[in-house]
Design a protein around this motif. Structure first.
Motif, PDB file in Angstrom:
ATOM      1  N   TYR A  84       0.856  -1.186   0.000  1.00  0.00           N
ATOM      2  CA  TYR A  84       0.000   0.000   0.000  1.00  0.00           C
ATOM      3  C   TYR A  84       0.891   1.235   0.000  1.00  0.00           C
ATOM      4  CZ  TYR A  84       0.775  -0.348   5.099  1.00  0.00           C
ATOM      5  OH  TYR A  84       1.333  -0.446   6.344  1.00  0.00           O
ATOM      6  N   SER A  85       0.314   2.381  -0.295  1.00  0.00           N
ATOM      7  CA  SER A  85       1.109   3.551  -0.663  1.00  0.00           C
ATOM      8  C   SER A  85       1.923   4.126   0.486  1.00  0.00           C
ATOM      9  CB  SER A  85       0.209   4.644  -1.239  1.00  0.00           C
ATOM     10  OG  SER A  85      -0.610   5.197  -0.235  1.00  0.00           O
ATOM     11  N   THR A  86       1.511   3.935   1.731  1.00  0.00           N
ATOM     12  CA  THR A  86       2.234   4.529   2.856  1.00  0.00           C
ATOM     13  C   THR A  86       3.037   3.497   3.631  1.00  0.00           C
ATOM     14  OG1 THR A  86       0.272   4.314   4.266  1.00  0.00           O
ATOM     15  CG2 THR A  86       0.550   6.387   3.088  1.00  0.00           C
ATOM     16  N   CYS A  87       3.337   2.382   3.000  1.00  0.00           N
ATOM     17  CA  CYS A  87       4.053   1.271   3.639  1.00  0.00           C
ATOM     18  C   CYS A  87       5.565   1.499   3.535  1.00  0.00           C
ATOM     19  CB  CYS A  87       3.642  -0.029   2.954  1.00  0.00           C
ATOM     20  SG  CYS A  87       4.713  -1.437   3.237  1.00  0.00           S
ATOM     21  N   HIS A  88       6.231   1.644   4.672  1.00  0.00           N
ATOM     22  CA  HIS A  88       7.667   1.953   4.681  1.00  0.00           C
ATOM     23  C   HIS A  88       8.491   0.880   3.985  1.00  0.00           C
ATOM     24  CE1 HIS A  88      11.595   3.255   6.116  1.00  0.00           C
ATOM     25  NE2 HIS A  88      11.782   2.053   6.638  1.00  0.00           N
ATOM     26  N   TRP A  89       8.291  -0.395   4.338  1.00  0.00           N
ATOM     27  CA  TRP A  89       9.115  -1.445   3.756  1.00  0.00           C
ATOM     28  C   TRP A  89       8.748  -1.729   2.309  1.00  0.00           C
ATOM     29  CZ3 TRP A  89      13.609  -2.526   5.651  1.00  0.00           C
ATOM     30  CH2 TRP A  89      13.849  -2.246   6.999  1.00  0.00           C
ATOM     31  N   ARG A  95      12.776   0.603  -3.863  1.00  0.00           N
ATOM     32  CA  ARG A  95      14.056   1.243  -4.171  1.00  0.00           C
ATOM     33  C   ARG A  95      15.160   0.213  -4.381  1.00  0.00           C
ATOM     34  NH1 ARG A  95      12.444   4.778   0.111  1.00  0.00           N
ATOM     35  NH2 ARG A  95      13.857   3.722   1.550  1.00  0.00           N
ATOM     36  N   GLU A  96      15.186  -0.803  -3.513  1.00  0.00           N
ATOM     37  CA  GLU A  96      16.295  -1.746  -3.538  1.00  0.00           C
ATOM     38  C   GLU A  96      16.196  -2.752  -4.681  1.00  0.00           C
ATOM     39  OE1 GLU A  96      17.381  -2.178   1.223  1.00  0.00           O
ATOM     40  OE2 GLU A  96      16.029  -3.615   0.268  1.00  0.00           O
ATOM     41  N   SER A  97      14.988  -3.264  -4.932  1.00  0.00           N
ATOM     42  CA  SER A  97      14.841  -4.394  -5.849  1.00  0.00           C
ATOM     43  C   SER A  97      14.080  -4.056  -7.114  1.00  0.00           C
ATOM     44  CB  SER A  97      14.143  -5.562  -5.138  1.00  0.00           C
ATOM     45  OG  SER A  97      14.959  -6.074  -4.102  1.00  0.00           O
ATOM     46  N   PHE A  98      12.922  -3.425  -6.982  1.00  0.00           N
ATOM     47  CA  PHE A  98      12.093  -3.225  -8.162  1.00  0.00           C
ATOM     48  C   PHE A  98      12.628  -2.121  -9.071  1.00  0.00           C
ATOM     49  CE2 PHE A  98       8.563  -4.713  -5.136  1.00  0.00           C
ATOM     50  CZ  PHE A  98       8.875  -6.040  -5.387  1.00  0.00           C
ATOM     51  N   SER A  99      13.560  -1.308  -8.558  1.00  0.00           N
ATOM     52  CA  SER A  99      14.218  -0.303  -9.400  1.00  0.00           C
ATOM     53  C   SER A  99      15.557  -0.793  -9.934  1.00  0.00           C
ATOM     54  CB  SER A  99      14.429   0.995  -8.599  1.00  0.00           C
ATOM     55  OG  SER A  99      13.193   1.556  -8.227  1.00  0.00           O
ATOM     56  N   ASP A 100      15.950  -1.984  -9.564  1.00  0.00           N
ATOM     57  CA  ASP A 100      17.234  -2.557  -9.980  1.00  0.00           C
ATOM     58  C   ASP A 100      17.073  -3.213 -11.351  1.00  0.00           C
ATOM     59  OD1 ASP A 100      19.363  -4.454 -10.407  1.00  0.00           O
ATOM     60  OD2 ASP A 100      19.837  -4.312  -8.281  1.00  0.00           O
ATOM     61  N   PRO A 101      17.792  -2.756 -12.387  1.00  0.00           N
ATOM     62  CA  PRO A 101      17.621  -3.336 -13.732  1.00  0.00           C
ATOM     63  C   PRO A 101      17.926  -4.823 -13.788  1.00  0.00           C
ATOM     64  CG  PRO A 101      18.774  -1.243 -13.864  1.00  0.00           C
ATOM     65  CD  PRO A 101      18.699  -1.590 -12.403  1.00  0.00           C
ATOM     66  N   ALA A 102      18.884  -5.299 -12.994  1.00  0.00           N
ATOM     67  CA  ALA A 102      19.237  -6.719 -13.048  1.00  0.00           C
ATOM     68  C   ALA A 102      18.106  -7.577 -12.474  1.00  0.00           C
ATOM     69  CB  ALA A 102      20.537  -6.963 -12.279  1.00  0.00           C
ATOM     70  N   GLY A 139       3.236 -12.482   8.917  1.00  0.00           N
ATOM     71  CA  GLY A 139       2.814 -11.808   7.693  1.00  0.00           C
ATOM     72  C   GLY A 139       3.107 -10.335   7.779  1.00  0.00           C
ATOM     73  N   GLY A 140       2.803  -9.630   6.727  1.00  0.00           N
ATOM     74  CA  GLY A 140       3.044  -8.190   6.688  1.00  0.00           C
ATOM     75  C   GLY A 140       3.212  -7.736   5.256  1.00  0.00           C
ATOM     76  N   TRP A 141       3.536  -6.465   5.114  1.00  0.00           N
ATOM     77  CA  TRP A 141       3.672  -5.880   3.787  1.00  0.00           C
ATOM     78  C   TRP A 141       5.031  -5.196   3.658  1.00  0.00           C
ATOM     79  CZ3 TRP A 141      -0.555  -5.525   6.963  1.00  0.00           C
ATOM     80  CH2 TRP A 141      -1.661  -6.269   6.541  1.00  0.00           C
ATOM     81  N   PRO A 142       5.639  -5.291   2.473  1.00  0.00           N
ATOM     82  CA  PRO A 142       5.106  -5.886   1.250  1.00  0.00           C
ATOM     83  C   PRO A 142       4.972  -7.394   1.384  1.00  0.00           C
ATOM     84  CG  PRO A 142       7.427  -5.424   0.959  1.00  0.00           C
ATOM     85  CD  PRO A 142       7.041  -4.838   2.284  1.00  0.00           C
ATOM     86  N   MET A 143       3.937  -7.929   0.785  1.00  0.00           N
ATOM     87  CA  MET A 143       3.755  -9.369   0.729  1.00  0.00           C
ATOM     88  C   MET A 143       4.226  -9.847  -0.641  1.00  0.00           C
ATOM     89  SD  MET A 143       0.392 -11.714   1.430  1.00  0.00           S
ATOM     90  CE  MET A 143      -0.656 -10.847   0.261  1.00  0.00           C
TER      91      MET A 143
END
Length: 745
Positions: A84-89, A95-102, A139-143
């Motif tokens: 969800y949009s205000t989820c810190h993790w 930033r760490e994974s989904f923006s990584d081109p590899a 459990g928790g988010w991101p899931m």
């Protein structure tokens, strides 16, 4: 609960624990990664959370047939990411994974990637969260869940770092290992996934209905649990982290009203006071952060959610009604003012949340930190407040070196979270000042810091309007209007109710949509949209006596019963079952951060049964309570809101019938007297000869017999519609109702 579905789950875990390297193998089936800045499919979505990922190099799909068809066509596993949009993790993983081109290349080559906003699609979230909790114990988010092309889960978790650390496997390693297992052990994975799907379907089977005897001893057992789990020093229940969970307090206040048990009131009121004094409470701007990471309500997770503001405002209002403590009223007012100022849209709808993270500087908007908007260094305080800095620092716990002693991620070094470190009287004695001087200087200091804070980069606002959460907030403003005698709050409730009715309600089919954002409406309403909005409408009707809100509540309750009620067991499902992409119809039988829609629906039905004299709706409510027999007997504290419904069922509610005109001064005088009191087992109806009276005539002939005395609005206080002598004197109304409150006018 931990459930094992066979080799693929355990085998993947063992392989991941062993570590290893991963490589990217490109195919011609999909692009390796998008060009930098090129938007993906999520750019067309209305969800602010999905739009946060719209420029990832990942070839994201929204939940839907386009993604499912591709997975089936290419026989690829699905990677499902829910947040969800205000989820810190969620931000961290983006930033760490989904923006990584590899990493994006690996996802794009070998998976079909789907992104889901859990707040818009709780049906998707609930199904796969049940799986993650069953297989991992948490459990928790991101899931993060891997699915077969038939949407059956076979491996899942929450946040994964890009590389292995802190005992968590690296996301890249995980993807490579899942890819390998999909290629070499697919049949075993499919078998395990089928077993998982069967297990999830079993969770949602409500059975044939319970035989539970609904008795006061159920309420007593629930109270005893709270008494044992209570933290007498800090308030709340259990250890860190501590969540507000207002449904706990709602039950305790009603238990006190039923039994006179002072400990129930003390537990609720002390918890509310400790929360208000902690850093979880925004002492400058009002409102509450999501939860406390420690056991003393000091260091919060800084996001602010609408559903927390709504429920906590009601808790503070109710505790004020019972105790007369003005500090509780002040906290409630601060919550409502915060929502009016920062979470209310131009059309009157209430926005969903504010982020925990914000930019450190306007000049460097990409540098974010959690709580950056809210924390203060001693140097800032001293510069802004001058000679008042020492007083402010003493009262709010500000230290030159910073006051966050436990900072595992190094986010708060040298900064301070404001909390009530000393009382006004204590500070006055220590600094040889009068209490009035201290109050005046603190008020001035808070105003200075609030204005200085407004110049900082603000946290992201999730500006979507959700029907369910707006329903909760409508209740809070409707209640605040009467308890605090503040007409602006009544108008805020009315405007939000009108927005939902105008934008999200379809009059011909009498159905609701869930989400409104930037002029766009979407997603069929779920059970919580109906239940929470109906609750808001009932509170708004009882606070204003405007008949249109009760008429709408009646129509929506009929639709809710048709769409979500299981006629065999009497249980309420969270979904309608019409979406074939959802593996199973979920039943939510836990009152958590938000109450279960089934619990709220049960209480709504009981209130409406009293208002309409419809025994069928009372019976439906009783069946809904019995349908969660296992929870109520084995873990009664799991469903305190359902216990609130049981309390209402066991009571003899009062009916306050007013012969008068809505909004007229004499009607308002009686209504103020009724609504300023804590009377949780009463309903209020207006007899004015209008559309409500006409619709209720079949079940409530009594309304036609009510008359004004001396042409003045007149109250009839009744039990089972056997009424005492009518009166148009508010003081007599007060005597007939009983005190029910320690609050003065």
């Amino acid at each position: 609960m931990r459930v094992h579905f066979g080799w693929p789950v355990a085998g993947l875990a063992v392989a991941l624990a062993a570590g290893g390297v991963w490589t990217i193998q490109r195919t011609a089936e999909a692009p390796a990664a998008r060009e930098p800045g090129q938007p993906n499919r999520l750019a067309r979505e209305q969800s602010s959370y999905l739009q946060q990922h719209a420029h990832n190099p990942v070839d994201w799909y929204p939940w839907g047939e386009e993604a499912f068809a591709r997975a089936r066509r290419e026989n690829k596993p699905i990677f499902l990411s829910v947040g969800y949009s205000t989820c810190h993790w969620c931000h961290v993983m983006e930033r760490e994974s989904f923006s990584d081109p590899a990493i994006a290349a690996l996802l794009n080559q070998h998976f079909v990637s789907i992104k889901v906003d859990r707040e818009e699609r709780p049906d998707v979230d609930q199904v796969y969260m049940n799986y993650v909790q069953a297989t991992t114990g948490g459990g928790g988010w991101p899931m993060s869940v891997f699915l077969t092309p038939e949407l059956q889960p076979f491996f899942g978790g929450t946040y994964f770092p890009p590389e292995s650390r802190h005992g968590r496997p690296g996301f890249g390693q995980l993807l490579e290992r899942v890819r390998q297992q999909w290629g070499t052990n697919r049949e075993a994975i499919l078998s395990s996934a089928g077993g998982a799907a069967d297990f999830l379907k079993g969770l949602s089977d409500p059975g044939a209905g319970g035989e539970l005897e609904i008795e006061e001893k159920l309420l007593d057992a629930t109270f005893r649990w709270y008494a044992q789990a209570y933290d007498p020093e800090q308030g709340g229940f259990g250890r860190a982290p501590k969540f507000p969970r207002p449904v706990n307090l709602k039950f305790l206040l009603r238990y006190h009203a039923r039994t006179g048990e002072e400990q129930a009131l003390e537990m609720a009121a002390h918890t509310l006071r400790r929360m208000a004094g902690g850093g979880m409470h925004d002492h400058l701007g009002g409102g509450f952060h999501r939860y406390s990471t420690d056991d003393r309500w000091f260091l919060p997770h800084f996001e602010k959610m609408l559903y927390d503001q709504a429920q906590l405002a009601v808790s503070y209002l109710e505790a004020y009604q019972l105790t007369g403590d003005p500090s509780l009223a002040q906290t409630a007012r601060g919550i409502l003012e915060y929502v009016l100022r920062d979470l209310t849209g131009p059309e009157g709808g209430f926005h969903s949340a504010e982020d925990a993270d914000s930019a450190l500087h306007h000049e460097r908007p990409d540098e974010h930190a959690e709580g950056a908007f809210y924390v203060w260094s001693w140097g800032e305080i001293e510069k802004l407040l001058g000679e008042d800095a020492a007083l402010f620092g003493r009262v709010y716990g500000v230290k030159e070196e910073g006051n966050v002693s436990h900072d595992p991620f190094g986010e708060f070094g040298g900064n301070n979270v404001l909390y009530a470190a000393a009382g006004v009287e204590e500070a006055a004695r220590e600094l040889d000042l009068t209490v009035a001087e201290v109050r005046e200087r603190l008020e001035r200091s808070r105003a200075v810091l609030f204005e200085a804070r407004r110049l900082r980069p603000r946290p992201l606002l999730d500006d979507k309007v959700l029907t369910a959460w707006n329903g909760l907030m409508i209740s809070a403003f409707a209640r605040g209007h009467r308890v605090l005698d503040e007409p602006r709050y009544g108008e805020a409730a009315r405007r939000a109710a009108e927005l939902v009715a105008a934008r999200l309600y379809h009059a011909e089919s009498k159905t609701l949509k869930r989400r409104f954002r930037k002029g766009s409406v979407g997603i069929d309403g779920f059970a919580d949209d109906y239940a929470f909005y109906v609750q808001g409408l009932l509170d708004l009707y009882e606070g204003t006596l405007e008949g249109r809100w009760l008429l709408l509540a009646l129509d929506l309750t009929e639709t809710q019963n048709r769409l979500f009620r299981d006629s065999r067991s009497g249980a309420f499902f969270s979904t309608s079952g019409k979406d074939p992409s959802i593996l199973t119809r979920v039943r939510e039988d836990y009152d958590g951060a938000e109450p279960s829609p089934a619990s709220v629906a049960a209480l709504n039905l009981l209130r409406l049964a009293q208002m309409t004299n419809r025994e069928q709706w009372r019976s439906m409510a009783e069946q809904a309570i019995r349908a969660v027999e296992g929870r109520l007997v084995g873990s009664p504290q799991a469903m305190p809101q359902m216990m609130v419904a049981a309390d209402f069922l066991l009571a003899k509610p009062k009916q306050v019938l007013i012969a008068g005109e809505a909004g007229a001064a004499d009607t308002e005088a009686i209504l103020r007297e009724v609504q300023r009191r804590f009377l949780p087992r009463k309903v209020v109806l207006l007899a004015d000869g209008g559309p409500v009276q006409q619709r209720l005539r079949e079940g409530l002939e009594i309304l036609d017999s009510l008359r004004r005395i001396d042409s003045k609005a007149t109250a009839y206080v009744c039990e089972d519609y056997v009424c005492q002598l009518p009166t148009n004197d508010p003081a007599v109304v007060a005597r007939l109702l009983g005190e029910g409150s320690r609050q003065g006018k």
